[in-house]
Design a protein around this motif. Structure first.
Motif, PDB file in Angstrom:
ATOM      1  N   GLU A  31       0.848  -1.192   0.000  1.00  0.00           N
ATOM      2  CA  GLU A  31       0.000   0.000   0.000  1.00  0.00           C
ATOM      3  C   GLU A  31       0.886   1.246   0.000  1.00  0.00           C
ATOM      4  O   GLU A  31       1.884   1.298   0.715  1.00  0.00           O
ATOM      5  N   ARG A 102      -5.993 -11.653  -5.294  1.00  0.00           N
ATOM      6  CA  ARG A 102      -6.761 -10.495  -4.832  1.00  0.00           C
ATOM      7  C   ARG A 102      -7.807 -10.922  -3.807  1.00  0.00           C
ATOM      8  O   ARG A 102      -7.985 -10.256  -2.787  1.00  0.00           O
ATOM      9  N   TRP A 103      -8.490 -12.054  -4.071  1.00  0.00           N
ATOM     10  CA  TRP A 103      -9.491 -12.550  -3.121  1.00  0.00           C
ATOM     11  C   TRP A 103      -8.851 -12.896  -1.783  1.00  0.00           C
ATOM     12  O   TRP A 103      -9.369 -12.545  -0.726  1.00  0.00           O
ATOM     13  N   ARG A 105      -6.075 -11.702  -0.510  1.00  0.00           N
ATOM     14  CA  ARG A 105      -5.683 -10.443   0.147  1.00  0.00           C
ATOM     15  C   ARG A 105      -6.890  -9.728   0.750  1.00  0.00           C
ATOM     16  O   ARG A 105      -6.856  -9.290   1.901  1.00  0.00           O
ATOM     17  N   ASP A 106      -7.963  -9.618  -0.031  1.00  0.00           N
ATOM     18  CA  ASP A 106      -9.129  -8.865   0.433  1.00  0.00           C
ATOM     19  C   ASP A 106      -9.806  -9.530   1.625  1.00  0.00           C
ATOM     20  O   ASP A 106     -10.221  -8.847   2.565  1.00  0.00           O
ATOM     21  N   PHE A 107      -9.937 -10.846   1.604  1.00  0.00           N
ATOM     22  CA  PHE A 107     -10.572 -11.537   2.725  1.00  0.00           C
ATOM     23  C   PHE A 107      -9.695 -11.496   3.968  1.00  0.00           C
ATOM     24  O   PHE A 107     -10.204 -11.438   5.088  1.00  0.00           O
ATOM     25  N   ARG A 109      -7.716  -8.944   4.647  1.00  0.00           N
ATOM     26  CA  ARG A 109      -7.859  -7.563   5.130  1.00  0.00           C
ATOM     27  C   ARG A 109      -9.175  -7.341   5.860  1.00  0.00           C
ATOM     28  O   ARG A 109      -9.254  -6.536   6.782  1.00  0.00           O
ATOM     29  N   SER A 110     -10.223  -8.059   5.442  1.00  0.00           N
ATOM     30  CA  SER A 110     -11.547  -7.821   6.030  1.00  0.00           C
ATOM     31  C   SER A 110     -11.687  -8.408   7.433  1.00  0.00           C
ATOM     32  O   SER A 110     -12.598  -8.032   8.166  1.00  0.00           O
ATOM     33  N   GLU A 123      -5.647 -17.203   5.976  1.00  0.00           N
ATOM     34  CA  GLU A 123      -6.406 -17.242   4.716  1.00  0.00           C
ATOM     35  C   GLU A 123      -5.723 -18.168   3.700  1.00  0.00           C
ATOM     36  O   GLU A 123      -6.387 -18.944   3.009  1.00  0.00           O
ATOM     37  N   ALA A 134     -12.231 -17.361   0.382  1.00  0.00           N
ATOM     38  CA  ALA A 134     -11.784 -17.243  -1.013  1.00  0.00           C
ATOM     39  C   ALA A 134     -12.291 -18.414  -1.851  1.00  0.00           C
ATOM     40  O   ALA A 134     -12.706 -18.234  -3.000  1.00  0.00           O
ATOM     41  N   LYS A 137     -15.915 -17.872  -2.556  1.00  0.00           N
ATOM     42  CA  LYS A 137     -16.073 -16.875  -3.615  1.00  0.00           C
ATOM     43  C   LYS A 137     -15.858 -17.515  -4.991  1.00  0.00           C
ATOM     44  O   LYS A 137     -16.601 -17.246  -5.931  1.00  0.00           O
TER      45      LYS A 137
END
Length: 156
Positions: A31, A102-103, A105-107, A109-110, A123, A134, A137
């Motif tokens: 980031e 990406r999935w 990473r996003d899960f 982060r959530s 994860e 993930a 998804k």
């Protein structure tokens, strides 16, 4: 029609494992250009994976997890005569890897209440075991494509 397609940039493999996949994942976790922090997070999570999954190497676990999460088909919106259809389209391997990472990473982060490297490790391990958010998804994406198979002839 577009004139030029963007040329592919060469992703530099990461210094520790010499893997392009890990290098891409570090860039994805990064980031605001803070690559050293992203490296610290990813390497920390791979070390945690090494501790928790004894039977395999952490790099193998990571590659298998990304492969398990990688979608094979996805739906794209296509507008035909005033109606919008969800058309199932096959996914190229490179794009599939990108979506899968990406999935993950996003899960990670959530989730709340833990350091990022722990969330990431958790994860990745759950994706390796074919469970977790993930994988759910990916299954949802495949189910959506299966449900819209009737519109497959609208492929372009």
């Amino acid at each position: 029609m577009r004139r030029h397609s963007a040329e592919k940039r060469e992703i530099i493999p990461d210094p520790k494992y010499n893997s392009q996949l890990v290098g891409k994942f570090i860039n994805m976790v990064m980031e605001k250009g803070k690559k050293s922090i992203a490296e610290h997070i990813v390497y920390g999570s791979l070390d945690l994976i090494k501790e928790r999954v004894k039977e395999k190497d952490s790099l193998e676990v990571f590659t298998q997890a990304v492969d398990n999460v990688r979608p094979l088909i996805e739906v794209k919106s296509r507008r035909i005569g005033g109606a919008t259809y969800q058309v199932p389209v096959e996914v190229k391997v490179e794009r599939g890897q990108f979506i899968g990472m990406r999935w993950i990473r996003d899960f990670a982060r959530s989730q709340k209440g833990k350091p990022m490297k722990e969330k990431l490790a958790q994860e990745i391990i759950s994706a390796y075991k074919k469970e977790g958010s993930a994988i759910k998804k990916k299954d949802d994406t495949h189910r959506m494509a299966e449900a819209n198979k009737a519109f497959a002839h609208y492929k372009w």
